[in-house]
Design an enzyme around this catalytic site. Structure first.
Site, PDB file in Angstrom:
ATOM      1  N   SER A   1     -26.728  19.006  33.417  1.00  0.00           N
ATOM      2  CA  SER A   1     -27.022  18.914  34.847  1.00  0.00           C
ATOM      3  C   SER A   1     -27.761  20.165  35.282  1.00  0.00           C
ATOM      4  CB  SER A   1     -25.723  18.801  35.657  1.00  0.00           C
ATOM      5  OG  SER A   1     -25.991  18.944  37.039  1.00  0.00           O
TER       6      SER A   1
ATOM      7  N   TYR B   1     -17.493  22.076  37.721  1.00  0.00           N
ATOM      8  CA  TYR B   1     -18.411  21.063  37.140  1.00  0.00           C
ATOM      9  C   TYR B   1     -19.638  21.749  36.547  1.00  0.00           C
ATOM     10  CZ  TYR B   1     -22.072  17.473  37.094  1.00  0.00           C
ATOM     11  OH  TYR B   1     -23.116  16.647  36.727  1.00  0.00           O
TER      12      TYR B   1
HETATM   13  P1  NAP Z   1     -21.794   7.491  37.246  1.00  0.00           P
HETATM   14  O1  NAP Z   1     -22.760   6.585  37.911  1.00  0.00           O
HETATM   15  O2  NAP Z   1     -20.562   7.918  37.983  1.00  0.00           O
HETATM   16  O3  NAP Z   1     -21.363   6.842  35.824  1.00  0.00           O
HETATM   17  C1  NAP Z   1     -20.486   7.538  35.014  1.00  0.00           C
HETATM   18  C2  NAP Z   1     -20.287   6.761  33.736  1.00  0.00           C
HETATM   19  O4  NAP Z   1     -19.428   7.543  32.857  1.00  0.00           O
HETATM   20  C3  NAP Z   1     -19.586   5.434  33.915  1.00  0.00           C
HETATM   21  O5  NAP Z   1     -20.099   4.517  32.966  1.00  0.00           O
HETATM   22  C4  NAP Z   1     -18.123   5.759  33.604  1.00  0.00           C
HETATM   23  O6  NAP Z   1     -17.365   4.636  33.175  1.00  0.00           O
HETATM   24  C5  NAP Z   1     -18.299   6.750  32.477  1.00  0.00           C
HETATM   25  N1  NAP Z   1     -17.163   7.638  32.272  1.00  0.00           N
HETATM   26  C6  NAP Z   1     -16.646   8.561  33.121  1.00  0.00           C
HETATM   27  N2  NAP Z   1     -15.579   9.158  32.579  1.00  0.00           N
HETATM   28  C7  NAP Z   1     -15.392   8.600  31.346  1.00  0.00           C
HETATM   29  C8  NAP Z   1     -14.454   8.777  30.306  1.00  0.00           C
HETATM   30  N3  NAP Z   1     -13.459   9.662  30.404  1.00  0.00           N
HETATM   31  N4  NAP Z   1     -14.591   8.017  29.200  1.00  0.00           N
HETATM   32  C9  NAP Z   1     -15.594   7.114  29.084  1.00  0.00           C
HETATM   33  N5  NAP Z   1     -16.518   6.909  30.024  1.00  0.00           N
HETATM   34  C10 NAP Z   1     -16.409   7.638  31.157  1.00  0.00           C
HETATM   35  O7  NAP Z   1     -22.506   8.857  36.803  1.00  0.00           O
HETATM   36  P2  NAP Z   1     -24.066   9.233  36.632  1.00  0.00           P
HETATM   37  O8  NAP Z   1     -24.541   9.790  37.920  1.00  0.00           O
HETATM   38  O9  NAP Z   1     -24.789   8.141  35.972  1.00  0.00           O
HETATM   39  O10 NAP Z   1     -23.918  10.480  35.637  1.00  0.00           O
HETATM   40  C11 NAP Z   1     -24.064  10.342  34.237  1.00  0.00           C
HETATM   41  C12 NAP Z   1     -24.139  11.738  33.638  1.00  0.00           C
HETATM   42  O11 NAP Z   1     -25.208  12.443  34.263  1.00  0.00           O
HETATM   43  C13 NAP Z   1     -22.883  12.583  33.874  1.00  0.00           C
HETATM   44  O12 NAP Z   1     -22.628  13.364  32.741  1.00  0.00           O
HETATM   45  C14 NAP Z   1     -23.278  13.455  35.058  1.00  0.00           C
HETATM   46  O13 NAP Z   1     -22.547  14.668  35.079  1.00  0.00           O
HETATM   47  C15 NAP Z   1     -24.743  13.668  34.763  1.00  0.00           C
HETATM   48  N6  NAP Z   1     -25.532  14.056  35.930  1.00  0.00           N
HETATM   49  C16 NAP Z   1     -25.666  13.213  36.983  1.00  0.00           C
HETATM   50  C17 NAP Z   1     -26.431  13.616  38.084  1.00  0.00           C
HETATM   51  C18 NAP Z   1     -26.627  12.759  39.298  1.00  0.00           C
HETATM   52  O14 NAP Z   1     -27.141  13.273  40.310  1.00  0.00           O
HETATM   53  N7  NAP Z   1     -26.247  11.486  39.277  1.00  0.00           N
HETATM   54  C19 NAP Z   1     -27.031  14.864  38.073  1.00  0.00           C
HETATM   55  C20 NAP Z   1     -26.867  15.685  36.976  1.00  0.00           C
HETATM   56  C21 NAP Z   1     -26.123  15.266  35.906  1.00  0.00           C
HETATM   57  P3  NAP Z   1     -16.410   3.842  34.248  1.00  0.00           P
HETATM   58  O15 NAP Z   1     -17.292   3.410  35.384  1.00  0.00           O
HETATM   59  O16 NAP Z   1     -15.825   2.730  33.480  1.00  0.00           O
HETATM   60  O17 NAP Z   1     -15.392   4.869  34.702  1.00  0.00           O
END
Ligand code: NAP
Length: 243
Positions: free
Chosen positions: A142, A156
């Protein structure tokens, strides 16, 4: 065509990556923690379009969950070519002086322990030192790792700093074993991970003056998974609209 495990492949960036990977002809294992409907929807969309995908429900913050995921992936995919270490969580806005041990450990288990355990399983399957054919790992970090998340979630941000270090260290460790390891640092991406109102609040601080789309991060991940990035390892690419 490659066989790829995507953790957190059921929603957000992981789901966009799964869809794009399938469109590029890859076979995809969609890992997720609990949202059966979201995982089923991603798999149905991919298979409905003629691609190959299946979902595995497993908590990657635990050894047992990671073993469940990789055992199921191995049974369905056979050989493994790639891992996208994407599953991650944030926590409600808080200063460091408001944090407690449970919150910190939940973040670290999901965002650091999980990717390390998944990387271990991927190396055991892909490294030429273990009889594998090589492969690629992409870690989803991130922009918070650079910015630090002050006033929002320093815990985080610190967990993502650890992911960047995992990328650098593991890349050097397995560079002679046929495995490339890289990362992406998404900025503000429009997914359900954010607290209500956060996107609108943070957009003005993004030089491009907009949130990114999950598909824009997926493009960078697919490039790092592909042979087009064959001379790239140990790198982490910012996908953050200049932030
Ligand atoms: P999201 O929409 O909340 O999706 C998170 C995904 O991770 C879901 O499929 C969830 O499954 C799964 N997950 C969470 N905890 C888990 C666990 N303990 N075991 C297995 N699966 C798990 O998140 P996102 O925004 O796409 O983010 C994805 C990645 O990008 C993360 O690492 C986040 O930190 C990073 N990121 C995101 C952003 C942003 O602005 N969105 C920015 C920087 C970095 P369930 O739904 O079944 O719980």
């Amino acid at each position: 065509m490659a066989a790829i495990v995507i953790t957190g492949g059921s929603r957000g960036i992981g789901a966009a990556t799964a869809r794009l990977a399938a469109r590029r002809g890859h076979r995809v294992c969609v890992g997720y923690r609990s949202d059966d409907d979201a995982a089923a929807a991603v798999v149905a969309e991919i298979t409905g379009a003629g691609g190959e995908a299946f979902a595995v429900r497993a908590d990657t913050s635990t050894t047992a969950g990671v073993e469940t995921l990789f055992t199921a992936a191995g049974e369905r995919l056979g050989r493994l070519d790639g891992l996208v270490n994407n599953a991650g969580v944030v926590a409600p806005k808080a200063r460091v002086d408001q944090l407690d041990e449970d919150r910190i450990n939940h973040l670290l288990r999901t965002n650091v322990t999980g990717p390390l355990l998944c990387a271990r399983q991927a190396v055991l399957r892909m490294s030429t030192a273990y009889g594998g054919s090589g492969g690629v790992i992409v870690n989803v970090s991130s922009a918070a790792a650079r910015i630090g998340g002050p006033g929002e979630y320093v815990d985080y941000a610190a967990s993502k700093g650890a992911v960047d270090t995992l990328t650098a260290g593991l890349a050097a460790e397995v560079v002679g074993e046929g495995i490339r390891v890289n990362g992406v640092r998404p900025g503000l991406i429009d997914t359900d991970i954010h607290e209500p109102g956060r996107l609108e609040r943070v957009v003005p601080s993004v030089p491009m003056k907009r949130a990114g789309r999950a598909e824009e991060v997926a493009e960078a991940i697919l490039w790092l998974l592909s042979d087009a990035s064959s001379y790239v390892t140990g790198a982490t690419l910012d996908v953050s609209g200049g932030r």
